[in-house]
Structure formats: structure tokens, C-alpha cells
Design an enzyme around this catalytic site. Structure first.
Site, PDB file in Angstrom:
ATOM      1  N   LYS A 130     -43.271  87.076   1.610  1.00 19.10           N
ATOM      2  CA  LYS A 130     -43.998  85.904   2.103  1.00 19.10           C
ATOM      3  C   LYS A 130     -43.116  85.051   3.000  1.00 19.10           C
ATOM      4  CE  LYS A 130     -47.332  82.395   1.150  1.00 19.10           C
ATOM      5  NZ  LYS A 130     -48.314  81.816   0.198  1.00 19.10           N
ATOM      6  N   HIS A 174     -59.067  88.058   0.072  1.00 22.94           N
ATOM      7  CA  HIS A 174     -59.351  86.653  -0.234  1.00 22.94           C
ATOM      8  C   HIS A 174     -60.705  86.177   0.292  1.00 22.94           C
ATOM      9  CE1 HIS A 174     -55.221  86.702  -1.464  1.00 22.94           C
ATOM     10  NE2 HIS A 174     -55.177  85.409  -1.696  1.00 22.94           N
ATOM     11  N   LYS A 230     -48.841  75.798   2.315  1.00 26.06           N
ATOM     12  CA  LYS A 230     -50.286  75.580   2.323  1.00 26.06           C
ATOM     13  C   LYS A 230     -50.647  74.616   1.192  1.00 26.06           C
ATOM     14  CE  LYS A 230     -52.540  79.640   4.302  1.00 26.06           C
ATOM     15  NZ  LYS A 230     -53.496  80.735   3.998  1.00 26.06           N
ATOM     16  N   ARG A 274     -48.162  58.883   5.119  1.00 23.80           N
ATOM     17  CA  ARG A 274     -48.094  59.855   6.223  1.00 23.80           C
ATOM     18  C   ARG A 274     -46.983  60.887   6.040  1.00 23.80           C
ATOM     19  NH1 ARG A 274     -49.455  54.990   8.949  1.00 23.80           N
ATOM     20  NH2 ARG A 274     -51.566  55.113   9.817  1.00 23.80           N
ATOM     21  N   HIS A 289     -58.192  82.837  -9.888  1.00 18.31           N
ATOM     22  CA  HIS A 289     -58.035  83.209  -8.482  1.00 18.31           C
ATOM     23  C   HIS A 289     -57.640  84.674  -8.332  1.00 18.31           C
ATOM     24  CE1 HIS A 289     -57.025  82.960  -4.260  1.00 18.31           C
ATOM     25  NE2 HIS A 289     -55.776  83.310  -4.499  1.00 18.31           N
ATOM     26  N   GLU A 300     -51.666  89.175  -6.626  1.00 14.41           N
ATOM     27  CA  GLU A 300     -50.988  88.805  -5.384  1.00 14.41           C
ATOM     28  C   GLU A 300     -49.756  89.689  -5.143  1.00 14.41           C
ATOM     29  OE1 GLU A 300     -52.104  86.894  -3.150  1.00 14.41           O
ATOM     30  OE2 GLU A 300     -53.417  85.396  -4.047  1.00 14.41           O
ATOM     31  N   ARG A 323     -49.852  85.513   9.564  1.00 19.08           N
ATOM     32  CA  ARG A 323     -49.929  85.001   8.203  1.00 19.08           C
ATOM     33  C   ARG A 323     -51.296  85.247   7.562  1.00 19.08           C
ATOM     34  NH1 ARG A 323     -47.873  79.081   5.866  1.00 19.08           N
ATOM     35  NH2 ARG A 323     -48.505  79.503   3.719  1.00 19.08           N
ATOM     36  N   HIS A 342     -62.616  84.502  -2.417  1.00 15.89           N
ATOM     37  CA  HIS A 342     -62.990  83.087  -2.376  1.00 15.89           C
ATOM     38  C   HIS A 342     -64.496  82.917  -2.522  1.00 15.89           C
ATOM     39  CE1 HIS A 342     -59.115  81.667  -0.102  1.00 15.89           C
ATOM     40  NE2 HIS A 342     -58.903  81.950  -1.375  1.00 15.89           N
ATOM     41  N   ASN A 377     -53.999  87.217   3.308  1.00 19.08           N
ATOM     42  CA  ASN A 377     -55.279  86.938   2.657  1.00 19.08           C
ATOM     43  C   ASN A 377     -56.100  88.194   2.404  1.00 19.08           C
ATOM     44  OD1 ASN A 377     -55.122  84.028   2.486  1.00 19.08           O
ATOM     45  ND2 ASN A 377     -55.369  83.990   4.708  1.00 19.08           N
ATOM     46  N   GLU A 392     -50.556  80.102  10.406  1.00 14.30           N
ATOM     47  CA  GLU A 392     -51.600  81.116  10.330  1.00 14.30           C
ATOM     48  C   GLU A 392     -52.347  81.310  11.637  1.00 14.30           C
ATOM     49  OE1 GLU A 392     -55.267  81.484   7.393  1.00 14.30           O
ATOM     50  OE2 GLU A 392     -53.389  81.650   6.308  1.00 14.30           O
TER      51      GLU A 392
END
Length: 437
Positions: A300, A321, A216, A194, A338, A258, A314, A325, A318, A310
Site C-alpha cells: 500500500k 470494493h 483516506k 483547518r 467491511h 484486504e 491507487r 460497498h 479497491n 487516487e
């Protein structure tokens, strides 16, 4: 995106953000030929899709002076209260054993890396962890290299090794590699017992400027990228810029996608610096790379400090993206890097923004020109159809109540919006302009 040093081995609902007050002084080490760090804007989101712009402040995130006992010259702080952490940036940091050891709290460490990076840096990291430190034991798990392995089956190998090694809650996981390793190690750290400590040591430009910062973590699902994961912050990010010496040109360019993003969405001076210095970045000029990494991390870090999970702001990170993606999923994970997919997606986002009348022709052209200069693709592969784009984008994480929200450019350079309030005709026109059917 995963580190791929193989060629060298082979031979939200919208919300708002308050103006950020100036923080601590910037670090002193930036090459004299480079400008002082470009000032960052503090975006403000509005439900109606107004531009994300704001007053410039002294620094996008505080770059603080390093501890006296370390020679590291650039430290960017991610300000998250009691979960704040430093990003160390310099050459030769893997030789600074004291720097790494101060962030290891227990007696057991698990280094998660891959088959490409392990022969290059695993021994050095193990030395840094154990030098003059006999109480620490180091285990490692070496995963296959590639985006196609960012899945549950591969993740289980990390858990298997952790259980077999009888790691406890005071152990530390270390991600040694690119974005895939960082995402998977971080997710494993969030879930094992955990939650255990972890450290990011990114070895690709993509990971150094983006994926290692902000917490992330996650894995891919066959139907969509990064759909399974958690927000989980590291103890620190240690960026040894020397690791870029073993990075293939294609991977370097992927990371630049990026870097370009930060300029387009929130930091116009940084974008203008990139236009003037792209050849230096591609030539791996050390001071240029150091500045690009530092400035990207500052941007960032400020965004993450304001919107860790997000909820709105935030999401602007993207840009490109959602389209990108879809390309990665539609072509099969690993076929495109990517950053390559994000580059094509960024051009599509700029095209759509122009069709909506939100940016002028010059910003669209400059977006295409800088990505072409970086040797990145500016259109999706021919196998991506309009239908394929729509089907994949329908399960994107930014879909809310059946509505696809997008990050689009709006206003002058360095401004964007995160919104679902746009003319669907413009999206259809962009998809048909870039797809054969």
C-alpha cells in the site's frame, strides 16, 4: 471497518506509473520460516484497460531501520516528500512511550476511540503519552462502536470535545481503534481548525493492513459509503500487533480479505504465500501475522507514494470494493463487516473478469478457494437484488461522467486494470449470477 472486540469484552481516468527504483534495505526481523518479502510489481495503467503489471523491485516500499533509541524492528516508510511518515510494526509498541511521544508536537492530545476499545487500551495509550512527559495533557472522546455510527452526528462529538477542551492548532488527534475510528478521527483532524496533526494506532487487522495507511478519511452517507471525506496523512502509524490478541475471529477474517487483495492485484508471490500460510494466519501465529501486515503495508505504501489522491493507480486497491460497498449500503451499515462485503465483491469481480475472458478459470477458482479458506463469504446476501446493486453502484466514487469504472483482474495472477472499457453484458451476467432477481 470498526474494531469490534466485543465478544471478548462480553466474556480515475486511467494514468501511468514509472518503474520504481530499488530503495533502502528491508527490516531485519522476519521469522526464519517465512520467505523474504515478496517482490512487488509497479503497475502501469492504460486507457484501453491493459494489465497493471511491471518489473519487480526490491521492495514495494522502503522498510527502513528504526531510530537507534527505539527497539521497534520493522518500519515501513510512506514516501510523500515533506509529508512522509513511518509505519511502525512490532509487538508491545504501546509500551514504547518514547516512540509515540516523538510524534506529538504540541501540549494537548485528543484520543478518539470507542466503547469497545477504550477499556482495553485507552489507559495504556494515555500512560505512553504522559510517562516522563508532564507537559502533555490528554483528553479523550469515546464514541459508540460500529459502522452504523460512522456519520456526521457521531463526528460532531469529536468536534464538540475539541472545542470544549480548547484545543489549538498544535494539538494532536490520536485514532485508537479500527477503520471507523481511524477514518473519523482523521477526517476530524483534517477539518478542525483547518487541519491538526494526527496519529493512527489501529487495533484491528483490517485497519493495520489497509485503512490506517494512506490518508483516506471520511464518513458514510445513507446513500453511499465513504462519500464524504478528505485525503489527510497522519504523522505516523503505530501498529502494536499485540492488539490482535483481543480481536474476535470474525474481525480477523475480515482483515484477511484486504490481505488477499494485495496478492491478487499486484503481488503474486504474496498471494502464493497466503495460500500456503492461511491456517497460520487464522491461528494467529505471530510471525505469520507480522509478515502479512508488513507485506500489505509495503504494497500500500508504494501505491500511495505514487498516487496519493487516487487519480488512477491507487484505485486498484479497491478490487471488489464497488460490489462490496453496495452490499454494505444495501444491507445497512454494520450488518456485514467491511472485509466480508469485500470478499464477496472480490469473487464477483473475479467472476466478471473471467466472463470477459481476461483471466483463466484457475485464477477465479483460487480466488474463491482462498477466501473460503479464510472463512469469508463468497456471495452477497439474498437481499441484494440486481436493481439494488445497480442503484447503489451508480453513486460510487469511481463513477466519472456517468460511467462506472471497475477494478478487474486481467492477465496472470497479480495483474489488474482500472477501467470503464468493458462489455456491460458481462456486468449484467455477473449480477444475475449472484442475485436472485
Amino acid at each position: 471497518m470498526a474494531a469490534s472486540h466485543s465478544s471478548l469484552l462480553a466474556a480515475a481516468s486511467s494514468s501511468s506509473c514509472a518503474t520504481i527504483a530499488p530503495r533502502l534495505p528491508r527490516a531485519t526481523r522476519v521469522a526464519a520460516s517465512l520467505p523474504s518479502p515478496a517482490r512487488a510489481s509497479c503497475p502501469s495503467l492504460r486507457a484501453a484497460g491493459r494489465p497493471l503489471r511491471g518489473r519487480f523491485v526490491a521492495s514495494a516500499a522502503p522498510t527502513i531501520q528504526p531510530p537507534a533509541e527505539s527497539r521497534v524492528s520493522t518500519v515501513v516508510d510512506v514516501d510523500l516528500g515533506d509529508r512522509s511518515y513511518p509505519i511502525y510494526i512490532d509487538s508491545g509498541l504501546l509500551n514504547e512511550h518514547d516512540l509515540l511521544q516523538r510524534h506529538v508536537h504540541g501540549k494537548k492530545v485528543l484520543v478518539v476511540t470507542n466503547t469497545t476499545v477504550a477499556p482495553l487500551y485507552l489507559e495504556k495509550v494515555t500512560w505512553a503519552l504522559t510517562h516522563n512527559n508532564p507537559n502533555v495533557s490528554v483528553e479523550s472522546v469515546i464514541l459508540p462502536d460500529g459502522e452504523e455510527y460512522k456519520d456526521m452526528d457521531t463526528l460532531m462529538k469529536v468536534f464538540d470535545k475539541s472545542v470544549e477542551s480548547r484545543l489549538d492548532r498544535r494539538c494532536t488527534f490520536i485514532a485508537l481503534g479500527g477503520g471507523v475510528i481511524g477514518d473519523m478521527c482523521g477526517f476530524a483532524a483534517a477539518a478542525f481548525l483547518r487541519g491538526v496533526n494526527f496519529i493512527q494506532i489501529p487495533t484491528t487487522l483490517m485497519a493495520q493492513v489497509d485503512s490506517s495507511v494512506g490518508g483516506k478519511t471520511g464518513i458514510n452517507h445513507p446513500l453511499g459509503k465513504n462519500l464524504i471525506g478528505a485525503f489527510y496523512q497522519p504523522q505516523c502509524v503505530l501498529i502494536d500487533t499485540d492488539t490482535l490478541n483481543t480481536l474476535p475471529d470474525r474481525e480477523l477474517a475480515s482483515g484477511i480479505a484486504e490481505v488477499v487483495k494485495y496478492g491478487l492485484i499486484r503481488d503474486a508471490p504474496f498471494f502464493e504465500w497466503q495460500e500456503k500460510n492461511m491456517s497460520a494466519l487464522l491461528a494467529r501465529e505471530p510471525s505469520a501475522l507480522a509478515y502479512a501486515i508488513k507485506r500489505s503495508c509495503e504494497n500500500k505504501a508504494e501505491v500511495v507514494s505514487q498516487d496519493e489522491k487516487e487519480s488512477g493507480l491507487r484505485a486498484t486497491l479497491n478490487l471488489g470494493h464497488t460490489f462490496g460497498h453496495a452490499i454494505e449500503t444495501g444491507t445497512g451499515y454494520g450488518a456485514w463487516l467491511h472485509g466480508e462485503a469485500v470478499a464477496a465483491g472480490t469473487v464477483m469481480a473475479a467472476d466478471m473478469s473471467h466472463r470477459l475472458g481476461w483471466i483463466d478459470e484457475s485464477i477465479k477458482k483460487r480466488t474463491v478457494d482462498i477466501l473460503e479458506q479464510a472463512n469469508l463469504p463468497i456471495a452477497p446476501p439474498e437481499t441484494m437484488t440486481v436493481e439494488k446493486f445497480k442503484n447503489i453502484m451508480a453513486v460510487d466514487k469511481k463513477v466519472a461522467d456517468g460511467l462506472l469504472r471497475l477494478i478487474l483482474l486481467k492477465g496472470p495472477l497479480g495483474s489488474c486494470v482500472f477501467t470503464g472499457d468493458y462489455d456491460r453484458k458481462a456486468l449484467d451476467e455477473t449480477l444475475h449470477a449472484f442475485c436472485a432477481s
